[in-house]
Scaffold this motif. Structure first.
Motif, short mmCIF file in Angstrom:
data_model
loop_
_atom_site.label_atom_id
_atom_site.label_comp_id
_atom_site.label_asym_id
_atom_site.label_seq_id
_atom_site.Cartn_x
_atom_site.Cartn_y
_atom_site.Cartn_z
N GLU A 326 0.82 -1.22 0.00
CA GLU A 326 0.00 0.00 0.00
C GLU A 326 0.85 1.26 0.00
O GLU A 326 0.38 2.34 -0.43
CB GLU A 326 -0.91 0.04 1.23
CG GLU A 326 -1.91 -1.10 1.32
CD GLU A 326 -1.39 -2.24 2.19
OE1 GLU A 326 -2.24 -2.92 2.81
OE2 GLU A 326 -0.15 -2.44 2.26
N PHE A 327 2.09 1.17 0.49
CA PHE A 327 2.91 2.37 0.67
C PHE A 327 4.10 2.45 -0.29
O PHE A 327 4.97 3.30 -0.11
CB PHE A 327 3.41 2.42 2.12
CG PHE A 327 2.34 2.22 3.15
CD1 PHE A 327 1.23 3.06 3.19
CD2 PHE A 327 2.42 1.18 4.06
CE1 PHE A 327 0.23 2.88 4.14
CE2 PHE A 327 1.43 0.99 5.01
CZ PHE A 327 0.33 1.84 5.05
N GLN A 328 4.11 1.61 -1.30
CA GLN A 328 5.28 1.56 -2.16
C GLN A 328 5.21 2.52 -3.34
O GLN A 328 6.16 2.64 -4.10
CB GLN A 328 5.53 0.11 -2.63
CG GLN A 328 5.96 -0.78 -1.46
CD GLN A 328 6.20 -2.22 -1.85
OE1 GLN A 328 5.98 -2.62 -3.00
NE2 GLN A 328 6.65 -3.02 -0.90
N ARG A 329 4.07 3.21 -3.48
CA ARG A 329 3.93 4.25 -4.49
C ARG A 329 3.86 5.61 -3.81
O ARG A 329 3.31 5.74 -2.71
CB ARG A 329 2.65 4.03 -5.31
CG ARG A 329 2.65 2.77 -6.17
CD ARG A 329 1.25 2.51 -6.73
NE ARG A 329 0.71 3.69 -7.41
CZ ARG A 329 0.79 3.91 -8.71
NH1 ARG A 329 1.42 3.04 -9.48
NH2 ARG A 329 0.25 4.99 -9.26
N GLU A 330 4.40 6.64 -4.45
CA GLU A 330 4.40 7.98 -3.86
C GLU A 330 2.99 8.51 -3.65
O GLU A 330 2.78 9.36 -2.78
CB GLU A 330 5.21 8.95 -4.72
CG GLU A 330 6.71 8.72 -4.65
CD GLU A 330 7.49 9.87 -5.27
OE1 GLU A 330 6.87 10.91 -5.59
OE2 GLU A 330 8.72 9.74 -5.41
N VAL A 398 10.23 7.28 1.07
CA VAL A 398 10.31 5.96 0.43
C VAL A 398 8.89 5.57 0.06
O VAL A 398 8.09 5.21 0.93
CB VAL A 398 10.94 4.91 1.35
CG1 VAL A 398 11.07 3.58 0.63
CG2 VAL A 398 12.28 5.37 1.88
N GLY A 399 8.55 5.67 -1.22
CA GLY A 399 7.15 5.50 -1.60
C GLY A 399 6.34 6.61 -0.97
O GLY A 399 6.64 7.80 -1.14
N SER A 400 5.31 6.25 -0.22
CA SER A 400 4.51 7.27 0.45
C SER A 400 4.85 7.35 1.94
O SER A 400 4.13 7.99 2.71
CB SER A 400 3.02 6.96 0.28
OG SER A 400 2.68 5.74 0.90
#
Length: 504
Positions: A326-330, A398-400
């Motif tokens: 869930e947090f790997q994209r900005e 790092v990501g979001s």
């Protein structure tokens, strides 16, 4: 003309120290203050013009307050204690607390025993402490006055220190029937076989709320000077670790009944203590935050809380976090994570500058029991120099996830701790902080929160830590007691009289 005001020295060391983390606390961590100007400047209630300032001659010896951490190195303790003893050689009263130290089971008692050897048995000693301290029978005997905070989170720190000094001044100036020397009070002490973390004993909530509300009521009784309840410190493993009551005053029966009343209130509620917030595994907390509409949603990564004694560099939580898809994209849910020390990572980010993409490795330099160092690739969001604890802070996106990396470990308790790093915690979806119960500013900021039961040196699951030296039976390590604990008051004689009988 010579002053007839009493002379009072101020000295002390303070640090909550976990015996379950490999880190060690050194002398510089106490940020010691020395002498009149530095020490009196810390306390407004004894500064020029205040009633207490005029009531005595105040002399600063040495005070030091370290960020909670691992056991204090014996060499560090000897260095700082030696300075206190030298400064107290003129023979003055002192307020004093001390941390857990290598090779010493009761450092508070040890320090006061040494001070007594210098100042003699007739000098009056007053001590103010954190309610998360551990108070032995011997420590109570070494003091003439002893008190502690009455709130957790602690919003009465200065009030407590002022009370300890005010009581001391009143005692020093008390006289009776023409006797010029001060009358020394008696103390009633009751050990209570309960050892709980602060996260189950916040005075904001029941049952601790009504227990602590009873303290000033006992203090109001005729013949009572002060009343105090110590929850104890759960992450050390010494025979003295347990809750305790101390009531100080002039009438033996009154202080005894007051101490027994408070002890009984505490014991009667021992099965009612619960965590101050909903709890869950780290994954369960994140899942709950993602499902909730409440923003910002706070999560306590409690097992490595640096303000309870954690090393602060456990990477387990951050590793779990950035592995979540869930947090790997900005453009994923915005998460702030505070924090992990990594001096080399911080320097690499500084060298690259804000906006640069860097790959850094941080954490687990001290505590690698639960997870190894973490390697991350991200964008340098901000850099801040000059913090008292961290020295240098860097935010890496790092990501979001906005991960705070520090040169040295630091607690994050205030909104400005984030905004000065160009972070907006009120606008974030999730804020994860290495903490137990939320400190007041965070508590007021959180729309909702959970306490993550994560691993570390201050694990909230006390039973899996491995205590083996505490007295048994002890709640919650023992769920059933064959007989009711002895909650009768032990009357502690005046400090200049011998303490007889076995330790209890």
């Amino acid at each position: 003309m010579a002053s007839n005001r009493p002379i009072i020295a101020i000295a002390g060391l303070a640090c909550e120290t976990s015996g379950f983390t490999p880190s060690r606390t050194l002398a510089p961590a106490f940020h010691p203050l020395r002498g009149n100007e530095e020490i009196r400047g810390k306390y407004s209630f004894i500064q020029a013009g205040s009633p207490l300032s005029n009531a005595a001659e105040w002399h600063g010896a040495l005070i030091g307050h370290a960020l909670p951490g691992g056991t204090v190195r014996r060499s560090a303790y000897e260095e700082l204690a030696g300075e206190i003893l030298t400064a107290n050689s003129t023979g003055c009263g002192s307020t004093s607390t001390a941390p857990c130290v290598e090779g010493i089971d009761d450092a508070e008692f040890d320090l006061l025993r040494r001070v007594r050897a210098v100042i003699g048995p007739n000098v009056i000693v007053s001590a103010s402490m954190d309610l998360h301290g551990n108070v032995s029978r011997e420590l109570v005997h070494q003091t003439d006055l002893i008190t502690c905070y009455r709130t957790a989170p602690h919003i009465d720190v200065m009030e407590t220190k002022e009370r300890a000094c005010r009581n001391l001044v009143e005692l020093l100036t008390r006289s009776s029937s023409g006797i010029s020397s001060p009358l020394r009070p008696l103390k009633a002490w009751v050990p209570v076989p309960i050892l709980l973390p602060g996260e189950q004993t916040s005075t904001r909530l029941e049952p601790a709320k009504h227990i602590y509300e009873a303290v000033p009521e006992v203090e109001k009784r005729e013949g009572v000077l002060d009343a105090a309840i110590w929850v104890g410190y759960a992450w050390a493993d010494e025979p003295r670790n347990r809750a305790a009551i101390a009531v100080t005053g002039w009438d033996q029966n009154t202080i005894g009944r007051g101490a027994e009343h408070l002890a009984q209130l505490f014991w009667d509620a021992h099965r009612e203590f619960a965590f101050v917030a909903p709890t869950g595994s780290f994954a369960e907390c994140i899942d709950a935050a993602l499902k909730s509409a409440a923003r910002p949603y706070f999560i306590s990564d409690s097992g490595d809380n640096p303000t309870a004694g954690g090393s602060g560099d456990v990477t387990w939580g951050l590793t779990q976090l950035i592995a979540r898809p869930e947090f790997q994209r900005e453009d994923g849910p915005t998460v702030i994570y505070a924090s992990v020390p990594g001096p080399q990572a911080v320097q690499k980010a500084i060298d690259a500058g804000v906006g640069a993409i860097v790959t850094v490795t941080a954490g687990a330099e001290v505590d690698n029991i639960h997870a190894g160092p973490i390697t991350m690739t991200g964008k340098v969001h901000s850099i801040k120099q000059g913090d008292k604890h961290a020295e240098v802070e860097v935010v890496l996106q790092v990501g979001s996830v906005f991960a705070i990396l520090t040169k040295l470990r630091k607690p994050y308790h205030l909104e400005r701790d984030f905004t000065e790093l160009q972070l907006a915690p009120r606008d974030a979806d999730i804020v994860i902080v290495k903490i137990g119960y939320l400190e007041p500013e965070l508590y007021n900021m959180a729309a909702d929160w959970m306490l993550g039961l994560t691993p570390g040196g201050v694990d909230q699951d006390l039973e899996r830590l491995g205590h083996h030296r505490i007295r048994r039976p002890m709640w919650p390590f023992d769920k059933e007691f064959k007989e009711q604990p002895d909650l009768s008051a032990r009357i502690i004689p005046m400090s200049n009289m011998p303490l007889e009988g076995p330790d209890e």
